[in-house]
Design a protein around this motif. Structure first.
Motif, PDB file in Angstrom:
ATOM      1  N   MET A  58       0.833  -1.200   0.000  1.00  0.00           N
ATOM      2  CA  MET A  58       0.000   0.000   0.000  1.00  0.00           C
ATOM      3  C   MET A  58       0.870   1.253   0.000  1.00  0.00           C
ATOM      4  O   MET A  58       0.552   2.252  -0.652  1.00  0.00           O
ATOM      5  CB  MET A  58      -0.921  -0.011   1.223  1.00  0.00           C
ATOM      6  CG  MET A  58      -1.920   1.145   1.256  1.00  0.00           C
ATOM      7  SD  MET A  58      -3.091   1.120  -0.126  1.00  0.00           S
ATOM      8  CE  MET A  58      -4.147  -0.254   0.344  1.00  0.00           C
ATOM      9  N   MET A  59       1.990   1.188   0.711  1.00  0.00           N
ATOM     10  CA  MET A  59       2.893   2.333   0.821  1.00  0.00           C
ATOM     11  C   MET A  59       3.483   2.721  -0.537  1.00  0.00           C
ATOM     12  O   MET A  59       3.767   3.895  -0.798  1.00  0.00           O
ATOM     13  CB  MET A  59       4.013   1.990   1.805  1.00  0.00           C
ATOM     14  CG  MET A  59       4.918   3.135   2.183  1.00  0.00           C
ATOM     15  SD  MET A  59       6.157   2.574   3.386  1.00  0.00           S
ATOM     16  CE  MET A  59       6.998   4.104   3.745  1.00  0.00           C
ATOM     17  N   THR A  60       3.670   1.728  -1.430  1.00  0.00           N
ATOM     18  CA  THR A  60       4.312   1.988  -2.720  1.00  0.00           C
ATOM     19  C   THR A  60       3.314   2.054  -3.888  1.00  0.00           C
ATOM     20  O   THR A  60       3.722   2.092  -5.047  1.00  0.00           O
ATOM     21  CB  THR A  60       5.362   0.902  -3.015  1.00  0.00           C
ATOM     22  OG1 THR A  60       4.740  -0.381  -2.965  1.00  0.00           O
ATOM     23  CG2 THR A  60       6.492   0.958  -1.991  1.00  0.00           C
ATOM     24  N   THR A  61       2.029   2.044  -3.576  1.00  0.00           N
ATOM     25  CA  THR A  61       1.022   2.141  -4.635  1.00  0.00           C
ATOM     26  C   THR A  61       1.044   3.540  -5.255  1.00  0.00           C
ATOM     27  O   THR A  61       0.932   4.531  -4.534  1.00  0.00           O
ATOM     28  CB  THR A  61      -0.382   1.852  -4.074  1.00  0.00           C
ATOM     29  OG1 THR A  61      -0.436   0.503  -3.597  1.00  0.00           O
ATOM     30  CG2 THR A  61      -1.450   2.043  -5.148  1.00  0.00           C
ATOM     31  N   PRO A  62       1.174   3.658  -6.576  1.00  0.00           N
ATOM     32  CA  PRO A  62       1.111   4.983  -7.212  1.00  0.00           C
ATOM     33  C   PRO A  62      -0.225   5.662  -6.908  1.00  0.00           C
ATOM     34  O   PRO A  62      -1.264   5.000  -6.810  1.00  0.00           O
ATOM     35  CB  PRO A  62       1.247   4.663  -8.705  1.00  0.00           C
ATOM     36  CG  PRO A  62       1.953   3.343  -8.747  1.00  0.00           C
ATOM     37  CD  PRO A  62       1.457   2.595  -7.559  1.00  0.00           C
TER      38      PRO A  62
END
Length: 302
Positions: free
Chosen positions: A88-92
């Motif tokens: 979730m932290m790296t979702t664009p």
């Protein structure tokens, strides 16, 4: 959640204070206008929890309490609580809107605060959100900051109030009493022997513990019944040797067994700091005095 038209309020909503309330109220209003379901999207963990070397923010409320407050206070019907992890932290930021909000939740309108950031490195912001919604044919409202007495209403400010035990002012900025919900555990039953049986609650990990002391509270049972209660937050220095912080409400006029039940404690006012008494009889006399103070409080503030 089953697919349906939803107006979705976006945020972490820690404490569900009056600033959040402005978003949630507008969300409910837009849902009525559009014949949609008023919903909210939030995370279980604060984003700071995954930042290396950064101390996680102590939270005002658990995901369950946040959900309950949004439903009770603002008419939100559904709350999606997503697990905040590395994925979730790296979702664009665009994917967050198109994949999570539109495809999974069926969002037709979004409501966010003026300082809402989302997606990888927080690259999503209110301006980008509004522009993307226009491209996708979604409605979008950005709510400006909310102030009270010249102070911006924020979870950070309310944390400072709770750390001081200033429940009265915290309630003004929250718009409701501060809440703690936990499962009643077995204790030493000393309160029962002294004539004031208490429910033993431990604070969930990561939750802010208010200033140690005794509070005017109301305890709400799973059945929905509620009772005025005197609640001690601390380590019970008169009767315990440990350092385990607990909340122990003494429910006035209640008869029955609470072990294993989930209990919601609503904090209204600070009565006194926690202290060590010279004897159990002195402790008993003070608790009964605090019980009278609690009855008086609710008689004056029905």
């Amino acid at each position: 959640m089953e697919q349906a038209k939803r107006v979705v309020a976006l945020g972490f909503f820690d404490g569900v204070h009056l600033g959040h309330g402005a978003l949630l109220s507008l969300c409910a209003q837009r849902a009525r206008e559009l014949g949609a379901v008023p919903a909210a999207f939030t995370f279980d963990l604060h984003p700071s929890a995954l930042i290396p070397g950064k101390e996680p923010v102590p939270l005002l409320t658990t995901p369950s309490d946040r959900t309950g407050l949004m439903k009770r206070c603002y008419g939100i019907q559904e709350v999606a609580v997503a697990h905040y992890d590395q994925r979730m932290m790296t979702t664009p930021w665009r994917d967050f809107v198109t994949e999570f909000l539109v495809k999974e939740l069926g969002a037709v309108h979004l409501v966010a605060g003026h300082d809402f950031h989302f997606g990888y490195k927080g690259e999503g912001d209110p301006e980008r959100l509004k522009a993307l919604c226009a491209d996708l044919g979604l409605g979008c409202d950005i709510v400006p900051k909310v102030e009270k007495e010249g102070v911006t209403i924020s979870s950070t400010y309310i944390r400072s109030l709770l750390s001081e035990g200033n429940m009265d002012r915290a309630m003004e900025f929250l718009g409701h009493p501060h809440v703690l919900t936990a499962t009643v555990q077995h204790g030493k039953r000393l309160g029962s022997r002294l004539g004031f049986p208490t429910a033993n609650l431990t604070f969930p990990a990561g939750l802010l513990v208010p200033a140690r002391g005794v509070y005017v509270t109301r305890a709400v049972l799973e059945s929905g019944e509620s009772y005025p209660a005197v609640t001690n937050v601390g380590v019970r220095p008169t009767v315990a040797d440990g350092e385990t912080l607990t909340a122990e409400p003494f429910l006035l006029d209640f008869q029955g067994d609470l072990y294993g039940q989930e209990l919601r404690v609503e904090f209204y006012s600070f009565l006194r700091p926690e202290r060590k008494f010279g004897s159990l009889e002195e402790l008993r006399a003070m608790v009964l005095h605090n019980a009278d103070q609690t009855r008086d409080y609710f008689a004056e503030n029905p």
